[in-house]
Design an enzyme around this catalytic site. Structure first.
Site, PDB file in Angstrom:
ATOM      1  N   SER A 182       0.701  -1.161   0.100  1.00 31.94           N
ATOM      2  CA  SER A 182       0.141  -0.004  -0.164  1.00 31.94           C
ATOM      3  C   SER A 182       0.854   1.325   0.125  1.00 31.94           C
ATOM      4  CB  SER A 182      -1.042   0.003   1.185  1.00 31.94           C
ATOM      5  OG  SER A 182      -0.346  -0.228   2.343  1.00 31.94           O
ATOM      6  N   HIS A 210      -5.675  -4.534  -1.513  1.00 27.59           N
ATOM      7  CA  HIS A 210      -5.675  -3.203  -2.538  1.00 27.59           C
ATOM      8  C   HIS A 210      -5.459  -3.713  -3.993  1.00 27.59           C
ATOM      9  CE1 HIS A 210      -4.895   0.253  -0.139  1.00 27.59           C
ATOM     10  NE2 HIS A 210      -4.193  -0.373   0.712  1.00 27.59           N
ATOM     11  N   LYS A 241     -12.740  -1.485   0.132  1.00 30.77           N
ATOM     12  CA  LYS A 241     -11.873  -0.702  -0.665  1.00 30.77           C
ATOM     13  C   LYS A 241     -12.484  -0.452  -2.128  1.00 30.77           C
ATOM     14  CE  LYS A 241      -7.511  -0.621   1.834  1.00 30.77           C
ATOM     15  NZ  LYS A 241      -7.015  -1.631   2.547  1.00 30.77           N
TER      16      LYS A 241
HETATM   17  C1  LIG Z   1      -7.181  -2.199   4.009  1.00 31.01           C
HETATM   18  C2  LIG Z   1      -6.216  -3.583   4.343  1.00 31.01           C
HETATM   19  C3  LIG Z   1      -6.724  -4.434   5.374  1.00 31.01           C
HETATM   20  C4  LIG Z   1      -7.731  -4.061   6.242  1.00 31.01           C
HETATM   21  O1  LIG Z   1      -9.189  -4.297   5.465  1.00 31.01           O
HETATM   22  P1  LIG Z   1     -10.449  -3.957   6.529  1.00 31.01           P
HETATM   23  O2  LIG Z   1     -11.341  -4.915   5.824  1.00 31.01           O
HETATM   24  O3  LIG Z   1     -10.531  -2.762   6.452  1.00 31.01           O
HETATM   25  O4  LIG Z   1     -10.330  -4.554   8.097  1.00 31.01           O
HETATM   26  C5  LIG Z   1      -6.070  -5.607   5.320  1.00 31.01           C
HETATM   27  N1  LIG Z   1      -5.086  -6.091   4.736  1.00 31.01           N
HETATM   28  C6  LIG Z   1      -4.479  -5.186   3.599  1.00 31.01           C
HETATM   29  C7  LIG Z   1      -3.370  -5.425   2.580  1.00 31.01           C
HETATM   30  C8  LIG Z   1      -4.960  -3.861   3.395  1.00 31.01           C
HETATM   31  O5  LIG Z   1      -4.619  -3.166   2.463  1.00 31.01           O
END
Ligand SMILES: *Cc1c(COP(=O)(O)O)cnc(C)c1O
Length: 393
Positions: A182, A210, A241
């Site tokens: 990220s 992502h 996301k």
């Molecule tokens: C955003 C993210 C998470 C968390 O996801 P949520 O559903 O908001 O708990 C977990 N792993 C990665 C790689 C992320 O980018």
């Protein structure tokens, strides 16, 4: 004052003194390409994970409302008692179909999916080989598990191979990586990882939060992008996301693994079922991703346009194809000044410094969305151009 409160007051002061206290900007509109905050009106938002622009999409909202009408507001139960509806089963099947996996289990978040994964399927006889830049939720999930831990340098296949050799005596060897990292927007070298996994009899776990809904010809994610759809043992991901942006997560993969998670995974067994509102909207999101070719094309087009524009202005961006576009300033103060200047010009971006990224690698991270219009991207590019000149960068 009780000792505890004195301790926490000291801690608060320490964080503030170190300059790392985070102040949240308060948004007064729905999420979108253009938002208002309590401080600034009408700023172009370049820092949401709203890759497909579905957070406030009319079709998705209608599906959520229809979901309430058909399934009610909630199920007041965990899945195994009385929280499994036909809707939940339908979404699990749809996700498996979309991702190209055998079975899927829903969680309240991807954080919970990762939290409930490792200790359920691995024990002290096993080994986890983890990328150094993996997401906090993977790190926390691994912490709960008694397996031996090995760490390899980010996306470094030589180091991964060395760690696999070191872990040779473990029963199960599990390689775990983010699909897309990220902070840099780089994509894990899943082809090489799968090759090494075959060579050393390891399984491959990819958290594609992502990547899902963002990369690959059909937006299935990093495993599609890297052409290894059939070679990943476990995929975890978020619905928070690209795939709608509300909340919810999943673990998907071989049926033998998902079966065990349903029996034993603590974050699944002891936490409430996913809201039917989200489940219902998620089905519509998957419909759109699978059938709306324009939507699928737009995030890629916008990303290519924005990356090209920043390069022409002369910014040092990390190369790639992902809508995460980090503008490297290296210097921490410069990153802060650039983000500040951009806000004055009506663009919401965030500077990232140590400890979120390594020292000397400060940056302003931008994220492109399918919701951005060309005019908005031009506005942002022009603001970056001016800010660069004004700051003498
Ligand atoms: C955003 C993210 C998470 C968390 O996801 P949520 O559903 O908001 O708990 C977990 N792993 C990665 C790689 C992320 O980018």
């Amino acid at each position: 004052m009780k000792t505890a409160y004195k301790h926490w007051a000291d801690l608060t002061q320490q964080i503030k003194d170190s300059g790392l206290w985070k102040t949240e900007r308060i948004i007064t509109t729905p999420q979108g390409a253009k938002i208002d905050t309590t401080a600034t009106k009408g700023v172009i938002n370049m820092c949401a994970n709203n890759y497909l622009g579905l957070s406030n999409n009319d079709k998705v909202k209608e599906a959520a409302v229809a979901g309430i009408g058909r399934w009610g507001y909630g199920y007041s139960s965990v899945r195994f008692i009385c929280g499994t509806s036909e809707l939940h089963k339908e979404l699990e099947a749809r996700l498996s179909n979309f991702l190209g996996t055998e079975d899927t289990i829903l969680y309240s978040s991807c954080y919970d999916a990762n939290g409930g994964l490792f200790e359920t399927i691995l024990t002290a006889e096993d080994a986890i080989i983890s990328d150094e830049l993996n997401h906090a939720s993977i790190i926390d999930g691994v912490r709960l598990c008694k397996a031996a831990r090995y760490r390899y340098k980010n996306n470094d296949m030589a180091d991964l191979e060395q760690q696999l050799k070191d872990a040779q005596n473990a029963r199960i060897k599990a390689i775990v990586t983010d699909g897309v990292f990220s902070m840099d927007g780089n994509i894990a070298n899943l082809k090489a990882i799968c090759d090494l996994a075959d060579k050393y009899d390891a399984i491959v776990i990819v958290d594609d939060s992502h990547g899902v809904g963002v990369i690959g010809d059909n937006l299935k994610g990093a495993h599609e992008h890297c052409d290894v759809i059939d070679r990943i043992d476990i995929l975890t991901g978020t619905l928070g996301k690209a795939l709608g942006g509300s909340s919810g997560g999943y673990t998907s993969g071989k049926k033998a693994i998902i079966d065990i998670l349903r029996q034993r995974s603590r974050t699944y067994l002891f936490s409430n079922t996913l809201s039917p509102i989200i489940a219902s909207a998620s089905l519509t999101v998957l419909d759109m991703v699978e059938n709306d070719k324009e939507l699928v094309g737009r995030v890629k087009e916008n990303t290519a346009y924005f990356r090209k524009g920043l390069t022409e202005i002369g910014f040092d961006i990390l190369p790639g194809t992902h809508p995460i576009v980090p503008i490297m300033t290296y210097d921490e103060l410069k990153a802060a000044q650039l983000a500040e200047k951009m806000l004055e010009k009506g663009v919401y971006v965030i500077g990232f410094f140590f400890p979120v990224v390594p020292r000397g690698k400060a940056r302003v991270r931008t994220q492109v969305s399918a919701a951005h219009t060309k005019e908005q991207l031009d506005f942002v590019l022009n603001a970056f151009k001016e800010a660069k000149e004004e700051l003498g960068m």
